[in-house]
Design an enzyme around this catalytic site. Structure first.
Site, short mmCIF file in Angstrom:
data_model
loop_
_atom_site.label_atom_id
_atom_site.label_comp_id
_atom_site.label_asym_id
_atom_site.label_seq_id
_atom_site.Cartn_x
_atom_site.Cartn_y
_atom_site.Cartn_z
N ASP A 36 -19.97 -1.98 30.92
CA ASP A 36 -18.73 -1.73 31.56
C ASP A 36 -17.48 -2.57 31.24
O ASP A 36 -17.96 -3.53 31.00
CB ASP A 36 -19.14 -1.29 32.93
N ASP A 53 -15.51 -3.29 26.62
CA ASP A 53 -14.09 -2.22 26.60
C ASP A 53 -14.48 -1.50 25.35
O ASP A 53 -14.33 -2.00 24.15
CB ASP A 53 -12.80 -3.03 26.29
N VAL A 54 -14.96 -0.21 25.67
CA VAL A 54 -15.34 0.70 24.60
C VAL A 54 -14.16 1.03 23.78
O VAL A 54 -14.23 1.95 22.89
CB VAL A 54 -16.18 1.90 25.20
N TYR A 142 -7.32 14.78 29.78
CA TYR A 142 -8.78 14.59 29.86
C TYR A 142 -9.42 15.84 29.28
O TYR A 142 -10.56 15.51 28.90
CB TYR A 142 -8.93 14.39 31.32
N LYS A 146 -12.25 15.68 26.37
CA LYS A 146 -13.73 16.06 26.68
C LYS A 146 -14.11 17.21 25.69
O LYS A 146 -15.45 17.17 25.46
CB LYS A 146 -13.93 16.33 28.29
N THR A 177 -19.02 11.37 43.16
CA THR A 177 -18.93 10.00 42.54
C THR A 177 -17.35 9.50 43.06
O THR A 177 -16.66 10.31 43.35
CB THR A 177 -18.91 9.97 40.98
#
Length: 235
Positions: A36, A53-54, A142, A146, A177
């Site tokens: 993460d 960091d992706v 977003y 997605k 969440t």
């Protein structure tokens, strides 16, 4: 790694869904590399945890290069935005596409040789926003990102089938969440009331789908989008 146990790499592992997936795959017999952008605080599920960091191409490539093998990769890292579109700055748009879509490309590309060697599986994380167009609650970037994750799943499923790698994705609706909690109690209640089953989902319910997609029971599934929305989206 313990002898005879497959290895899974989970990104976004410190989030609500991420922690549930770590627990689920640990219970399914995997050794785990959990990454993460920030290491989680407090009690965390058993795994080898690393900062990653992706959106950093070099860091993602180097991390994958250090893995001795990999039977499953679960890419959960992401971040919601906001709307309406007219209030979204171009820099924010680009940042959210990087975090939610480009990261999936970078992780998939880095993991490709590992998964080909193990004839393993990749699970990406989309969203009901990527199916139904989303709303101002999470914003246009977003929703677009997605939707891109869904088509990346389908593209890779066809391309990687020749080397025995399965690629699927989960598309959660409202899930209890921190990402949902940011919206406040009244908005969360309205979202739950809009779900035909009358509630938000749990991180454990998403994790159960991920565990299934990583299992031998899903050996003939690739290119699928698992709609985990309580009927909010009927696709």
């Amino acid at each position: 790694m313990r002898p005879g146990r497959p290895l899974a790499w989970i990104t976004g592992a410190g989030g609500g869904i991420g922690r549930a997936v770590v627990r689920a795959l640990a219970g399914a017999g995997y050794d785990l590399e959990a990454t993460d952008i920030e290491l989680p605080r407090g009690e965390v599920p058993a795994a080898r945890w690393s900062r990653l960091d992706v959106t950093d191409e070099e860091a993602v490539t180097e991390f994958a290069r250090r893995l001795p093998s990999c039977a499953a990769v679960v890419h959960l890292a992401g971040r919601a935005g906001r709307g309406p579109l007219i209030e979204v700055a171009a820099d924010e748009w680009r940042e959210l596409l990087e975090i939610n879509l480009t990261s999936a490309f970078l992780v998939a590309r880095a993991a490709a040789p590992l998964l080909a060697a193990s004839r393993g599986c990749l699970v990406l994380c989309a969203s009901s926003n990527g199916v139904n167009g989303g709303s101002a609650l999470s914003g246009p970037a977003y929703a677009v990102a997605k939707a891109g994750v869904i088509n990346l799943t389908r593209y890779l499923a066809k391309e990687w089938a020749t080397v025995g790698v399965r690629v699927n994705c989960v598309a959660p609706g409202p899930i209890e969440t921190p990402m949902l909690e940011r919206l406040g109690d009244s908005v969360r209640r309205r979202l739950a009331e809009a779900v035909p089953l009358g509630r938000a989902g749990s991180a454990e319910e998403v994790a159960a789908s991920v565990r299934f997609l990583c299992s031998a029971d899903a050996s003939f599934l690739t290119g699928t989008v698992h709609n985990i929305s309580g009927g909010l989206v009927l696709d």
